[in-house]
Design a protein around this motif. Structure first.
Motif, PDB file in Angstrom:
ATOM      1  N   LYS A  19       0.844  -1.207   0.000  1.00  0.00           N
ATOM      2  CA  LYS A  19       0.000   0.000   0.000  1.00  0.00           C
ATOM      3  C   LYS A  19       0.877   1.255   0.000  1.00  0.00           C
ATOM      4  CE  LYS A  19      -4.056  -2.221   1.668  1.00  0.00           C
ATOM      5  NZ  LYS A  19      -5.413  -1.915   1.588  1.00  0.00           N
ATOM      6  N   GLY A  20       2.033   1.175   0.647  1.00  0.00           N
ATOM      7  CA  GLY A  20       2.989   2.280   0.584  1.00  0.00           C
ATOM      8  C   GLY A  20       3.495   2.493  -0.839  1.00  0.00           C
ATOM      9  N   PHE A  21       3.722   1.378  -1.550  1.00  0.00           N
ATOM     10  CA  PHE A  21       4.157   1.480  -2.945  1.00  0.00           C
ATOM     11  C   PHE A  21       3.063   2.071  -3.822  1.00  0.00           C
ATOM     12  CE2 PHE A  21       7.286  -1.984  -1.856  1.00  0.00           C
ATOM     13  CZ  PHE A  21       8.402  -1.165  -1.960  1.00  0.00           C
ATOM     14  N   LEU A  22       1.801   1.806  -3.501  1.00  0.00           N
ATOM     15  CA  LEU A  22       0.695   2.421  -4.256  1.00  0.00           C
ATOM     16  C   LEU A  22       0.751   3.938  -4.133  1.00  0.00           C
ATOM     17  CD1 LEU A  22      -2.419   0.142  -3.637  1.00  0.00           C
ATOM     18  CD2 LEU A  22      -1.412   0.731  -5.838  1.00  0.00           C
ATOM     19  N   GLY A  23       1.027   4.429  -2.929  1.00  0.00           N
ATOM     20  CA  GLY A  23       1.163   5.874  -2.725  1.00  0.00           C
ATOM     21  C   GLY A  23       2.318   6.447  -3.528  1.00  0.00           C
ATOM     22  N   LYS A  24       3.444   5.750  -3.512  1.00  0.00           N
ATOM     23  CA  LYS A  24       4.606   6.201  -4.286  1.00  0.00           C
ATOM     24  C   LYS A  24       4.315   6.153  -5.777  1.00  0.00           C
ATOM     25  CE  LYS A  24       8.090   4.960  -0.904  1.00  0.00           C
ATOM     26  NZ  LYS A  24       9.315   4.215  -0.622  1.00  0.00           N
ATOM     27  N   LYS A  34      11.370  10.106 -13.718  1.00  0.00           N
ATOM     28  CA  LYS A  34      11.536   9.126 -12.641  1.00  0.00           C
ATOM     29  C   LYS A  34      10.828   7.819 -12.973  1.00  0.00           C
ATOM     30  CE  LYS A  34      12.530  12.156  -8.801  1.00  0.00           C
ATOM     31  NZ  LYS A  34      12.275  12.471  -7.413  1.00  0.00           N
ATOM     32  N   LEU A  35       9.675   7.910 -13.595  1.00  0.00           N
ATOM     33  CA  LEU A  35       8.945   6.711 -13.994  1.00  0.00           C
ATOM     34  C   LEU A  35       9.742   5.955 -15.052  1.00  0.00           C
ATOM     35  CD1 LEU A  35       6.409   5.048 -13.565  1.00  0.00           C
ATOM     36  CD2 LEU A  35       5.239   6.504 -15.205  1.00  0.00           C
ATOM     37  N   GLY A  36      10.348   6.667 -15.960  1.00  0.00           N
ATOM     38  CA  GLY A  36      11.206   6.044 -16.965  1.00  0.00           C
ATOM     39  C   GLY A  36      12.385   5.313 -16.350  1.00  0.00           C
ATOM     40  N   MET A  37      12.980   5.907 -15.307  1.00  0.00           N
ATOM     41  CA  MET A  37      14.083   5.247 -14.609  1.00  0.00           C
ATOM     42  C   MET A  37      13.597   3.958 -13.935  1.00  0.00           C
ATOM     43  SD  MET A  37      16.171   8.659 -13.227  1.00  0.00           S
ATOM     44  CE  MET A  37      16.212   8.055 -11.599  1.00  0.00           C
ATOM     45  N   LEU A  38      12.404   4.003 -13.353  1.00  0.00           N
ATOM     46  CA  LEU A  38      11.829   2.807 -12.744  1.00  0.00           C
ATOM     47  C   LEU A  38      11.619   1.726 -13.796  1.00  0.00           C
ATOM     48  CD1 LEU A  38      10.374   1.120 -10.530  1.00  0.00           C
ATOM     49  CD2 LEU A  38       8.290   2.345 -11.170  1.00  0.00           C
ATOM     50  N   VAL A  92       3.555  -2.542  -8.392  1.00  0.00           N
ATOM     51  CA  VAL A  92       4.178  -3.865  -8.520  1.00  0.00           C
ATOM     52  C   VAL A  92       5.624  -3.711  -8.980  1.00  0.00           C
ATOM     53  CG1 VAL A  92       4.172  -6.033  -9.833  1.00  0.00           C
ATOM     54  CG2 VAL A  92       2.049  -5.168  -8.867  1.00  0.00           C
ATOM     55  N   LEU A  93       5.867  -2.829  -9.954  1.00  0.00           N
ATOM     56  CA  LEU A  93       7.238  -2.598 -10.424  1.00  0.00           C
ATOM     57  C   LEU A  93       8.109  -2.032  -9.307  1.00  0.00           C
ATOM     58  CD1 LEU A  93       6.612  -1.144 -14.006  1.00  0.00           C
ATOM     59  CD2 LEU A  93       7.312  -3.476 -13.389  1.00  0.00           C
ATOM     60  N   LEU A  94       7.562  -1.098  -8.534  1.00  0.00           N
ATOM     61  CA  LEU A  94       8.311  -0.552  -7.398  1.00  0.00           C
ATOM     62  C   LEU A  94       8.662  -1.661  -6.406  1.00  0.00           C
ATOM     63  CD1 LEU A  94       6.443   2.788  -6.652  1.00  0.00           C
ATOM     64  CD2 LEU A  94       8.880   2.548  -7.149  1.00  0.00           C
ATOM     65  N   TYR A  95       7.696  -2.497  -6.097  1.00  0.00           N
ATOM     66  CA  TYR A  95       7.922  -3.610  -5.185  1.00  0.00           C
ATOM     67  C   TYR A  95       9.007  -4.528  -5.734  1.00  0.00           C
ATOM     68  CZ  TYR A  95       6.844  -7.406  -1.934  1.00  0.00           C
ATOM     69  OH  TYR A  95       6.923  -8.368  -0.964  1.00  0.00           O
ATOM     70  N   LEU A  96       8.961  -4.759  -7.046  1.00  0.00           N
ATOM     71  CA  LEU A  96       9.906  -5.657  -7.697  1.00  0.00           C
ATOM     72  C   LEU A  96      11.343  -5.144  -7.601  1.00  0.00           C
ATOM     73  CD1 LEU A  96      10.300  -8.144  -9.616  1.00  0.00           C
ATOM     74  CD2 LEU A  96       9.941  -6.543 -11.503  1.00  0.00           C
TER      75      LEU A  96
END
Length: 149
Positions: A19-24, A34-38, A92-96
């Motif tokens: 849920k923290g990753f959803l906020g991020k 930043k999204l491109g870097m992710l 999900v990508l952030l979590y990964l």
């Protein structure tokens, strides 16, 4: 086996860390650089993982498709995706890519089980969005150019 992964992924999607990753993810969607870097980091992690399991390869392919979807969203060429799907996928990508996991990745075998489970849940829950993008992507590649009949 697949349904077990999906169920585990669903449980992980309800976890406080996710849920923290959803906020991020919400903050990242409005920051294309930043999204491109992710996306680059997540793509590298998906490509570097070697597995002879066809299930993992299928999950990897769909997540790579999602990465292309987000890139198309960033450049404005594809907007037919719900905010919920976009945020969940980015989370999900952030979590990964983040070392902070429910099950740390350095634990052999089971360290990646939570990552795979979360990806399986995402794919199951948002298959229609991913399928729609693949159809759009396929049609885009076959669009006639000016001057052709």
């Amino acid at each position: 086996m697949i349904q077990e992964l999906i169920n585990k992924g669903f449980k992980l999607s309800q976890h406080t860390i996710f849920k923290g990753f959803l906020g991020k993810a919400g903050a990242l969607v409005s920051k294309p650089v930043k999204l491109g870097m992710l996306l680059t980091t997540a793509y590298g992690k998906l490509v570097d993982v070697e597995s002879d399991k066809s299930g993992f390869d299928q999950v990897k392919e769909v997540m790579q498709t999602f990465i292309r979807l987000v890139k198309a969203y960033i450049n404005g060429s594809y907007r037919e995706v719900s905010n919920k799907s976009l945020l969940a996928g980015v989370a999900v990508l952030l979590y990964l890519v983040t070392p902070l996991d429910v099950i740390p990745d350095f634990i052999p075998v089971i360290g990646f089980l939570d990552d795979i489970s979360l990806m399986a849940w995402f794919i199951d829950s948002f298959q229609k969005e991913i399928s729609n993008f693949k159809t759009w992507e396929g049609n885009k590649n076959f669009e006639p150019t000016m001057g052709t009949l």
